[in-house]
Design an enzyme around this catalytic site. Sequence first.
Site, mmCIF file in Angstrom:
data_model
loop_
_atom_site.group_PDB
_atom_site.id
_atom_site.type_symbol
_atom_site.label_atom_id
_atom_site.label_comp_id
_atom_site.label_asym_id
_atom_site.label_seq_id
_atom_site.Cartn_x
_atom_site.Cartn_y
_atom_site.Cartn_z
ATOM 1 N N ARG A 100 39.228 -2.519 33.242
ATOM 2 C CA ARG A 100 39.187 -1.681 34.454
ATOM 3 C C ARG A 100 37.759 -1.249 34.792
ATOM 4 N NH1 ARG A 100 42.530 2.738 30.938
ATOM 5 N NH2 ARG A 100 43.760 0.859 30.660
ATOM 6 N N ARG B 37 48.224 -2.623 22.330
ATOM 7 C CA ARG B 37 47.336 -1.478 22.104
ATOM 8 C C ARG B 37 48.135 -0.247 21.732
ATOM 9 N NH1 ARG B 37 43.520 -3.058 27.132
ATOM 10 N NH2 ARG B 37 42.425 -4.641 25.941
ATOM 11 N N ASP C 253 41.834 -8.465 34.040
ATOM 12 C CA ASP C 253 42.630 -7.790 33.025
ATOM 13 C C ASP C 253 42.189 -8.373 31.694
ATOM 14 O OD1 ASP C 253 45.520 -6.199 32.816
ATOM 15 O OD2 ASP C 253 45.043 -7.508 31.131
ATOM 16 N N ASP D 111 52.456 -5.606 38.636
ATOM 17 C CA ASP D 111 53.136 -5.350 37.362
ATOM 18 C C ASP D 111 52.790 -4.005 36.715
ATOM 19 O OD1 ASP D 111 50.523 -5.954 36.862
ATOM 20 O OD2 ASP D 111 50.881 -7.596 35.480
ATOM 21 N N HIS D 112 51.678 -3.398 37.096
ATOM 22 C CA HIS D 112 51.213 -2.218 36.356
ATOM 23 C C HIS D 112 51.719 -0.886 36.897
ATOM 24 C CE1 HIS D 112 48.524 -4.874 34.202
ATOM 25 N NE2 HIS D 112 47.965 -3.872 33.555
ATOM 26 N N SER E 220 40.291 -2.091 28.004
ATOM 27 C CA SER E 220 40.617 -2.657 29.309
ATOM 28 C C SER E 220 39.419 -3.215 30.070
ATOM 29 C CB SER E 220 41.268 -1.552 30.127
ATOM 30 O OG SER E 220 41.231 -1.841 31.487
HETATM 31 C C1 MIC Z 1 45.597 -2.728 29.549
HETATM 32 O O1 MIC Z 1 46.314 -3.430 28.823
HETATM 33 O O2 MIC Z 1 44.912 -1.793 29.109
HETATM 34 C C2 MIC Z 1 45.542 -3.032 31.032
HETATM 35 C C3 MIC Z 1 46.152 -1.914 31.737
HETATM 36 O O3 MIC Z 1 46.280 -4.199 31.317
HETATM 37 C C4 MIC Z 1 44.073 -3.218 31.416
HETATM 38 C C5 MIC Z 1 43.833 -3.363 32.857
HETATM 39 C C6 MIC Z 1 43.808 -2.079 33.612
HETATM 40 O O4 MIC Z 1 43.330 -1.075 33.128
HETATM 41 O O5 MIC Z 1 44.242 -2.112 34.773
HETATM 42 C C7 MIC Z 1 43.354 -4.354 30.714
HETATM 43 O O6 MIC Z 1 43.699 -4.671 29.600
HETATM 44 O O7 MIC Z 1 42.373 -4.879 31.240
HETATM 45 FE FE1 SF4 Z 2 50.358 -4.990 30.978
HETATM 46 FE FE2 SF4 Z 2 47.996 -4.791 29.733
HETATM 47 FE FE3 SF4 Z 2 50.280 -4.116 28.514
HETATM 48 FE FE4 SF4 Z 2 49.819 -6.620 29.019
HETATM 49 S S1 SF4 Z 2 48.647 -5.316 27.642
HETATM 50 S S2 SF4 Z 2 51.766 -5.551 29.344
HETATM 51 S S3 SF4 Z 2 48.752 -6.526 30.982
HETATM 52 S S4 SF4 Z 2 49.361 -3.106 30.290
#
Ligand code: MIC
Ligand code: SF4
Length: 754
Positions: free
Chosen positions: A645, A448, A160, A95-96, A643
């Site tokens: 990550r 975010r 995640d 999905d990312h 995140s």
């Molecule tokens: C996000 O919302 O910041 C992400 C991208 O989903 C991250 C995961 C990532 O960095 O791959 C998260 O929230 O953990």
């Molecule tokens: Fe994707 Fe993270 Fe955004 Fe949710 S908050 S849509 S998991 S990037």
Amino acid sequence: MAFDIEVIKSVYERMPERVKAARELLGKPLTLTEKILYSHLWENPATQTFGRGADYVDFAPDRVAMQDATAQMALLQFMQAGRPKVAVPSTVHCDHLITAKEGAASDLAVANNESKEVYDFLASVSNKYGIGFWKPGAGIIHQVVLENYAFPGGMMIGTDSHTVNAGGLGMIAIGVGGADACDVMAGLPWELKWPKLIGVKLTGKLNGWCSAKDVILKVAGILTVKGGTGCIVEYFGEGATSMSCTGKGTICNMGAEIGATTSTFGYDESMERYLRATGRADVADLANGVKEHLTADAEVYANPEQYFDQVIEIDLNTLEPYLNGPFTPDLATPISKMKEEAAKNGWPTTVEVGLIGSCTNSSYEDISRAVSLAKQVSEKNLKTKADYLITPGSEQVRFTIERDGFLDTFNQIGAKVFTNACGPCIGMWDRMGAEKQEKNTIVHSFNRNFAKRADGNPNTYAFVASPELVTALAIAGDLTFNPLTDTLTNENGEQVKLDPPTGFELPAKGFAVEDAGYQAPAADGSSVQVAVSPTSNRLQLLDPFQAWEGSDLTNLRLLIKAKGKCTTDHISMAGPWLKFRGHLDNISDNLLIGAINFFNDKANEVVNQETGKAGTVPATQRAYKAAGIGSVVVGDENYGEGSSREHAAMEPRHLGVRAVLVKSFARIHETNLKKQGMLALTFADKADYDKIQEADKIDILGLTSFAPNKPLTMVLNHADGSKDEIQVNHSYNDQQIEWFKAGGALNIIRKSVS
Ligand code: MIC
Ligand code: SF4
């Protein structure tokens, strides 16, 4: 039938006896959180009680979920664990990595081509090790988990931070780094510090313009981005039971933004309705059989102050819609105050784009309520002023809203529908003109809004709101428009008011989908080959990190003293860098490029203290590494917010940073650092942050007797010959100290296999 129904059955079978034992052990009524935690202990029955915010405890989660951007690293690590199959049901979700540009069909085709190597890798690893695989376009991990896998009273982890979404269906669901997921998939216990408990009592009932999103926007304003750290938030009260299951999911999802370990709600009729609507009547029937264990004991909700560490009460009858932002999700402004606040702060008030959807706000209910506003555009002869973009959360939701005519209505207001994926929420948005870096405002229903997050432009002011409010503000094209009181001028020059949104909790005709995008793994994957090309620039097999040299660390250089907010987006940016999530060396070129250097107020410019020359953070660190010099990163409060990550921990590790010293950490990031064999340290006296000078040579003393609860010493040898000795704290337990000594947790699993 639901996936993995046998797992759910066995959780429910053992729950009554475990809950009873825990109640006797604690000698008090139990919160829902305690019931779920105690029934998922690695060692059962419990023989001791655990100190909130104090004891590390081993758990046995029921399942693991991973999204493509983090699964690559998680699975590269898992491949080294030497197990034939995952020990608990696990899934991967693509999905990312899909850039939103033209619209769903063509964007998906581009991604399938561009990221083919990564998707093929993830598909074949999943096939080999017994992991369910959700193809690109199937939807966003958390929405797909809610629709298919989450179950009341269960416990899961996911790579995640928004894994917490499954709390909407009464789970304890926690975001972790890939190394944690790797442990659980390898059949090892998963460790968490026993959380503190925050109770949120919801009285009244959502009405008019307010939605579940406004509850969490308000909570974020109260608790701030670090107020939930180390805590599980349990919601209850008539306002909770009267809300939809997906609304509960929204609240839990965005609970990641207050730093909470997770959030949850007791099992109720809304959850039962959702389970039945999503084809899981079997789970609902089973849950009904153990109902009393899937919510707190009655005494708890009657006298919450006695059982929670903190209680917040929110009256939904008087709640107002909120807009949170810009640049941080906890700057909460009720819509009635926006005019004043925007003027005071100089926020641009023309709304350029409204974006709805994402993992937190793309339920059938959300979309139906937004559509009730979109309909009024033609009915009231209005014109939509801003661009309007939609990212549905799953193919099931997309297919159903198309069938029910919602997408047609959105099309009439000029909306663009992107692939069922993260897209703009994670910077995968090819927004025309963003490179000009003009000051502008967007509103979205995502989680975010850190600087640069959506479109890479540091001058985009992003505000978070409910999908309903986003739609109204997109129609008005004005951030200060208060739909509760203000009117709009229509095409005939008349003043019209928008009617409050209305919608449907669930589709009257049921959900529908033709191809949900799921691929089951091979029953026996032993002959499946997983290939990683040595010349790939997207994937790289991992080399073990070096073990600790056995002595104190001396003569370290300060790489950067980060000033102010330093989220994982600052440490390891997403957007264009997502493509390197499976290649540690390549992605390390984004190390801390967003952090602001305390000494020059600039991003990505530090002085190499060996040469005296200014350079980028990654290049400077690579030079230190080449010269065999270790370094230290210094940071402010809530360092590593955002995140899960683990790249934000693996990159500094890979490039030779030895310690990260901050005023405070966000939970997942601190654990990720420990897992990768780094030193995650905090100032014993926060004022010592000011003692760190740019040209310091730093020693870390006490490592040869590194022990739990025993501070370490840091000596700052300043360039003028003077020195400061400061005390630095850590939260390592015995096992985590072993990770440090071995050079990372994975080295220990690897050893136990070979
Ligand atoms: C996000 O919302 O910041 C992400 C991208 O989903 C991250 C995961 C990532 O960095 O791959 C998260 O929230 O953990
Ligand atoms: Fe994707 Fe993270 Fe955004 Fe949710 S908050 S849509 S998991 S990037």
